[in-house]
Structures are given as C-alpha cells and as structure tokens.
Scaffold this motif. Structure first.
Motif, PDB file in Angstrom:
ATOM      1  N   ARG A   1      12.063  -6.257  -2.927  1.00 16.61           N
ATOM      2  CA  ARG A   1      12.912  -7.407  -2.611  1.00 16.61           C
ATOM      3  C   ARG A   1      14.130  -6.902  -1.871  1.00 16.61           C
ATOM      4  O   ARG A   1      14.621  -5.805  -2.137  1.00 16.61           O
ATOM      5  N   SER A   2      14.600  -7.704  -0.952  1.00 17.42           N
ATOM      6  CA  SER A   2      15.765  -7.331  -0.174  1.00 17.42           C
ATOM      7  C   SER A   2      16.932  -6.997  -1.110  1.00 17.42           C
ATOM      8  O   SER A   2      17.172  -7.695  -2.089  1.00 17.42           O
ATOM      9  N   GLY A   3      17.619  -5.901  -0.822  1.00 15.61           N
ATOM     10  CA  GLY A   3      18.761  -5.515  -1.636  1.00 15.61           C
ATOM     11  C   GLY A   3      18.406  -4.569  -2.770  1.00 15.61           C
ATOM     12  O   GLY A   3      19.292  -4.030  -3.423  1.00 15.61           O
ATOM     13  N   GLN A   4      17.111  -4.384  -3.035  1.00 16.08           N
ATOM     14  CA  GLN A   4      16.698  -3.441  -4.077  1.00 16.08           C
ATOM     15  C   GLN A   4      16.229  -2.141  -3.434  1.00 16.08           C
ATOM     16  O   GLN A   4      16.001  -2.093  -2.226  1.00 16.08           O
ATOM     17  N   VAL A   5      16.117  -1.107  -4.252  1.00 17.26           N
ATOM     18  CA  VAL A   5      15.704   0.173  -3.685  1.00 17.26           C
ATOM     19  C   VAL A   5      14.208   0.165  -3.378  1.00 17.26           C
ATOM     20  O   VAL A   5      13.439  -0.601  -3.964  1.00 17.26           O
ATOM     21  N   SER A   6      13.807   1.050  -2.480  1.00 16.01           N
ATOM     22  CA  SER A   6      12.410   1.109  -2.058  1.00 16.01           C
ATOM     23  C   SER A   6      11.509   1.561  -3.199  1.00 16.01           C
ATOM     24  O   SER A   6      11.911   2.367  -4.026  1.00 16.01           O
ATOM     25  N   PRO A   7      10.285   1.040  -3.258  1.00 20.08           N
ATOM     26  CA  PRO A   7       9.369   1.381  -4.347  1.00 20.08           C
ATOM     27  C   PRO A   7       8.551   2.639  -4.029  1.00 20.08           C
ATOM     28  O   PRO A   7       8.063   2.816  -2.923  1.00 20.08           O
ATOM     29  N   THR A   8       8.411   3.482  -5.016  1.00 18.55           N
ATOM     30  CA  THR A   8       7.569   4.660  -4.832  1.00 18.55           C
ATOM     31  C   THR A   8       6.376   4.665  -5.778  1.00 18.55           C
ATOM     32  O   THR A   8       5.626   5.640  -5.834  1.00 18.55           O
ATOM     33  N   THR A   9       6.209   3.593  -6.564  1.00 17.65           N
ATOM     34  CA  THR A   9       4.998   3.430  -7.374  1.00 17.65           C
ATOM     35  C   THR A   9       4.547   1.970  -7.271  1.00 17.65           C
ATOM     36  O   THR A   9       5.325   1.087  -6.881  1.00 17.65           O
ATOM     37  N   ALA A  10       3.302   1.744  -7.680  1.00 13.51           N
ATOM     38  CA  ALA A  10       2.781   0.370  -7.699  1.00 13.51           C
ATOM     39  C   ALA A  10       3.534  -0.479  -8.715  1.00 13.51           C
ATOM     40  O   ALA A  10       3.715  -1.681  -8.514  1.00 13.51           O
ATOM     41  N   GLU A  11       3.993   0.139  -9.796  1.00 15.07           N
ATOM     42  CA  GLU A  11       4.777  -0.600 -10.801  1.00 15.07           C
ATOM     43  C   GLU A  11       6.080  -1.127 -10.188  1.00 15.07           C
ATOM     44  O   GLU A  11       6.471  -2.265 -10.442  1.00 15.07           O
ATOM     45  N   HIS A  12       6.742  -0.283  -9.411  1.00 17.03           N
ATOM     46  CA  HIS A  12       7.968  -0.741  -8.738  1.00 17.03           C
ATOM     47  C   HIS A  12       7.664  -1.959  -7.863  1.00 17.03           C
ATOM     48  O   HIS A  12       8.419  -2.919  -7.821  1.00 17.03           O
ATOM     49  N   VAL A  13       6.551  -1.870  -7.148  1.00 12.70           N
ATOM     50  CA  VAL A  13       6.179  -2.969  -6.246  1.00 12.70           C
ATOM     51  C   VAL A  13       5.998  -4.251  -7.041  1.00 12.70           C
ATOM     52  O   VAL A  13       6.548  -5.303  -6.700  1.00 12.70           O
ATOM     53  N   LEU A  14       5.229  -4.154  -8.152  1.00 15.10           N
ATOM     54  CA  LEU A  14       4.935  -5.345  -8.946  1.00 15.10           C
ATOM     55  C   LEU A  14       6.192  -5.905  -9.601  1.00 15.10           C
ATOM     56  O   LEU A  14       6.341  -7.127  -9.725  1.00 15.10           O
TER      57      LEU A  14
ATOM     58  N   ALA B   1      -1.842  -8.579  -3.050  1.00 15.52           N
ATOM     59  CA  ALA B   1      -2.384  -7.401  -3.745  1.00 15.52           C
ATOM     60  C   ALA B   1      -1.492  -6.197  -3.555  1.00 15.52           C
ATOM     61  O   ALA B   1      -0.701  -6.132  -2.603  1.00 15.52           O
ATOM     62  N   VAL B   2      -1.624  -5.259  -4.487  1.00 12.45           N
ATOM     63  CA  VAL B   2      -1.038  -3.938  -4.288  1.00 12.45           C
ATOM     64  C   VAL B   2      -2.153  -2.918  -4.479  1.00 12.45           C
ATOM     65  O   VAL B   2      -2.938  -3.007  -5.421  1.00 12.45           O
ATOM     66  N   LEU B   3      -2.223  -2.006  -3.533  1.00 15.19           N
ATOM     67  CA  LEU B   3      -3.206  -0.921  -3.595  1.00 15.19           C
ATOM     68  C   LEU B   3      -2.505   0.261  -4.252  1.00 15.19           C
ATOM     69  O   LEU B   3      -1.566   0.830  -3.690  1.00 15.19           O
ATOM     70  N   ASP B   4      -2.949   0.577  -5.470  1.00 16.88           N
ATOM     71  CA  ASP B   4      -2.262   1.588  -6.286  1.00 16.88           C
ATOM     72  C   ASP B   4      -2.941   2.936  -6.115  1.00 16.88           C
ATOM     73  O   ASP B   4      -4.111   3.097  -6.451  1.00 16.88           O
TER      74      ASP B   4
ATOM     75  N   PHE C   1       0.847  -1.195   0.000  1.00 17.74           N
ATOM     76  CA  PHE C   1       0.000   0.000   0.000  1.00 17.74           C
ATOM     77  C   PHE C   1       0.885   1.250   0.000  1.00 17.74           C
ATOM     78  O   PHE C   1       2.036   1.210   0.447  1.00 17.74           O
ATOM     79  N   PRO C   2       0.322   2.355  -0.520  1.00 12.53           N
ATOM     80  CA  PRO C   2       1.128   3.565  -0.586  1.00 12.53           C
ATOM     81  C   PRO C   2       1.185   4.253   0.768  1.00 12.53           C
ATOM     82  O   PRO C   2       0.218   4.229   1.534  1.00 12.53           O
ATOM     83  N   THR C   3       2.340   4.808   1.099  1.00  9.61           N
ATOM     84  CA  THR C   3       2.411   5.771   2.194  1.00  9.61           C
ATOM     85  C   THR C   3       3.030   7.027   1.589  1.00  9.61           C
ATOM     86  O   THR C   3       3.413   7.037   0.419  1.00  9.61           O
ATOM     87  N   GLU C   4       3.145   8.046   2.382  1.00  8.23           N
ATOM     88  CA  GLU C   4       3.742   9.265   1.841  1.00  8.23           C
ATOM     89  C   GLU C   4       5.233   9.092   1.571  1.00  8.23           C
ATOM     90  O   GLU C   4       5.823   9.845   0.803  1.00  8.23           O
ATOM     91  N   THR C   5       5.862   8.068   2.192  1.00 11.45           N
ATOM     92  CA  THR C   5       7.305   7.864   2.008  1.00 11.45           C
ATOM     93  C   THR C   5       7.579   6.909   0.854  1.00 11.45           C
ATOM     94  O   THR C   5       8.088   7.318  -0.194  1.00 11.45           O
ATOM     95  N   VAL C   6       7.260   5.657   1.046  1.00 11.92           N
ATOM     96  CA  VAL C   6       7.439   4.620   0.029  1.00 11.92           C
ATOM     97  C   VAL C   6       6.255   3.665   0.158  1.00 11.92           C
ATOM     98  O   VAL C   6       5.501   3.727   1.132  1.00 11.92           O
ATOM     99  N   TYR C   7       6.092   2.795  -0.833  1.00 12.15           N
ATOM    100  CA  TYR C   7       5.085   1.743  -0.679  1.00 12.15           C
ATOM    101  C   TYR C   7       5.563   0.781   0.399  1.00 12.15           C
ATOM    102  O   TYR C   7       6.743   0.399   0.449  1.00 12.15           O
ATOM    103  N   GLY C   8       4.640   0.409   1.283  1.00 15.93           N
ATOM    104  CA  GLY C   8       4.952  -0.548   2.327  1.00 15.93           C
ATOM    105  C   GLY C   8       4.366  -1.909   1.983  1.00 15.93           C
ATOM    106  O   GLY C   8       3.369  -2.006   1.259  1.00 15.93           O
TER     107      GLY C   8
END
Ligand code: TXA
Ligand code: MG
Length: 323
Positions: free
Chosen positions: A141-154, A163-166, A25-32
């Motif tokens: 994934r561990s070792g990768q940068v934090s996601p800031t979009t739903a695409e990064h998460v997927l 699920a990802v809440l976009d 899910f999105p937060t103001e910082t990164v997707y959690g």
C-alpha cells in the motif's frame, strides 16, 4: 479473496496476468504488484489497489533484454549495461519506441519508459509464461515499506488483488537501481540493488540526481514540467465545466454534457478506475481532434476528488495550469 499460489501454480498466475488481473510476484529485490502493461484498466488497477495518490511511472518487466529493447530505444550504453547487469536489480529509463505497446498510464504519460529484467528464476518463468510486458511497482500500500515476503504482500493487499505467487523471501530486499539514460550523461534516479560504482566501472561517471534528497528527486519527477511536458495538451484546458460551448472539445465524466464539438468520455458509468485508465489517451485524442476541428479549448467535466479521482484531478489541474 486473494489466491496464494506456489511456483507450481505459475501457469495460473500467468493466465491471471493475461486476463488483466493483478498478481504479486517475487523478484530478487522486492515483491512486485504485476499487471499486463498493455492493458489500461489493469494498469489503473495497480494505482487503485496500492492507493497510490499520484500516477508515478511504473517499471516494466521483461524476461530478457531483447524483449525490453523492442519497446524502448537502447543505445550502446544501455546494451552494455544490460549485458553486464541483466538479469538483475537495474532499471533503465529509455525513450519509448513509437510502436511501444505499453499503456500510456504505466509510463505516467512520459515519452520514456523504465525497463528491467529481474534476476529471480520464478519472476523470469512467470514473465516468459505470461508473454506480455508486466508493469510492477513494489507490492505494498502506498506509504508502507516494500514487501519482501508473500506475508507482507497479503498484509497490505490481501483481498485487493487476484493472487500472490509465493516463493519465499526476496534476496536483495531493496528495490532496483534506477538509471536515466535519456540524456547525454547517465543520471542516477534511485540508488538500489546495483551499486552505482559498478555502473561507473562500466560507463564512467554517473550524474547524481539525488544529493538534493530523494524527496527533491521525486518532486522534480512529479513536477508539471516533467510529468506534463510530454502529454500536456496543446489546447487550453478549462476545469469544472458544467456547460460546454458548441465549438469546445469535451472531456466528459459520467453522462456527457450535450452540444460539444467532440467528446471523449472518461467513463460513462462514472467509474474512476476506468476514467483513470482513459485519461492520458483521452487528452491526447481530444487535443488532436479538437485542433483538427479548430476548437479553442478542452472543457473538462468535474471528477470527484475521491480514490483515483484525486490523481485524475491532479493531472487535470496540471494540464490546465498556465504554461
Ligand atoms: O526493484 C524494483 O524496482 C521493484 C521491483 C518490483 O521490480 N519495483 C519498484 O517499483 O520499486 P516502484 O514503482 O516502487 O519504483 C519505480 C521507480 C520510481 O522511483 C519511479 O519514479 C521510477 O522508478 N521511474 C519509473 N519510470 C520512470 C521514468 N519513465 N522516468 C523516471 N523515473 C521512472
Ligand atoms: Mg515502491
């Protein structure tokens, strides 16, 4: 398949969380990457999905300060910071309350818990709808940068989570500031979305854990002293047990060795995820039961070094280390 939900699917996302599923899910910082923080298997699933090699403690997310402070002991400093900066990108490390509902694995077995109230409206709506504390590291994934979009998460976790809440890109884009309030003076554990100067304006000088470098801070957090001092069993631990004495306590994995005084099975089926979720609780329980029965120690059966097994073995090795 990972479901892709829009804010219109918020109730579905909340229901999945309550069911023990993993929902980004999105937060103001990164997707959690969220899970019901009370549910040991769900929390273990976070480590599995991320491929996180160590049980680093997770931040628990709440829709408002009072909900967070029902789980941890907030002093005057914490209340002032919460009034100033929550909802917002500040995480406070505080002592767990004795009746804290958050699973031990979420806090990596520590007596402290990191809590935060995120500022994203969709995150807050999700936390309210779920009605449970939500443990959430960054959804990568561990070792990768934090996601800031739903695409990064997927890209990193597609197929591995429910699920990802976009709700579009994250506004802040760096993780929350982590501040340790468990000691006499506040200590910055991780610089983040709230500048430390803003915190100092409210609290006065803040100690820096970081000039030694982030790596050193991480290392100290992972050190046996810090990670294990709160849950390392009082009884000595013997690793790789292939037989057990009648007076020993047994930490089993798979079919249990016969004849122990008392046994806790991490997973009868040999499921590493289940085993991880039962590790800290098992060590505590065996320590209590074994001590009560006069056992000289805990014998731990071998656990495979694959997947979550590496983390389990890492913790068992620390528990068995001379102290
Ligand atoms: O912005 C954020 O904080 C994001 C969003 C999703 O909220 N979450 C995040 O979580 O960055 P994560 O797991 O990537 O980072 C959590 C940090 C780690 O550095 C961890 O060691 C620290 O918080 N931490 C968590 N619990 C702690 C505790 N009890 N004591 C000390 N440090 C703790
Ligand atoms: Mg992270």
């Amino acid at each position: 398949m990972t479901e892709r939900l829009t804010p219109a699917g918020l109730d579905r996302a909340a229901a999945l969380l309550r069911d023990g599923a993993l929902v980004a899910f999105p937060t103001e910082t990164v997707y959690g990457l969220g899970a019901d923080a009370r549910n040991a298997r769900a929390v273990a699933g976070i480590f599995g999905a991320k491929g996180r090699p160590h049980f680093n403690p997770l931040i628990c997310h709440y829709p408002e300060a009072e909900a967070a402070f029902a789980e941890v002991r907030a002093d005057d400093r914490a209340r002032r910071l919460a009034a100033w900066f929550w909802p917002g990108p500040l995480t406070l490390v505080l002592p767990r309350r004795p009746d804290c509902r958050v699973d031990l694995l979420a806090g990596a077995g520590l007596d402290t818990l990191a809590v935060r109230v995120p500022a994203h409206p969709t995150a807050l709506a999700l936390l309210r709808a779920a009605g449970v504390p939500v443990a959430a590291p960054s959804a990568n994934r561990s070792g990768q940068v934090s996601p800031t979009t739903a695409e990064h998460v997927l890209a990193g976790l597609g197929g591995r989570i429910a699920a990802v809440l976009d709700d579009g890109p994250c506004a802040v884009g760096v993780e929350s500031t982590v501040l340790d309030l468990t000691g006499a003076g506040p200590v910055l554990l991780r610089p983040g979305g709230v500048p430390v100067e803003a915190i100092e304006a409210e609290l006065g000088p803040v100690g820096r854990a970081l000039p030694l470098s982030a790596a050193a801070a991480t290392a100290s957090l992972r050190s046996p002293g810090m990670l294990l001092s709160h849950y390392a069993p009082g009884l000595p631990v013997r690793l790789g047990a292939t037989a057990v004495a009648p007076d020993e306590a047994l930490l089993a994995f798979g079919p249990a060795l016969p004849g122990a005084a008392v046994t806790w099975n991490l997973s009868e089926e040999g499921d590493l995820r289940e085993a991880a979720s039962r590790l800290f609780a098992g060590l505590r329980w065996l320590d209590e039961e074994g001590t009560a029965r006069g056992c000289p120690g805990i014998a731990a059966m071998p656990v495979p070094e694959t997947g979550l097994g590496a983390a389990i073995n890492d913790r068992l090795t620390r528990a068995a280390a001379p102290r």
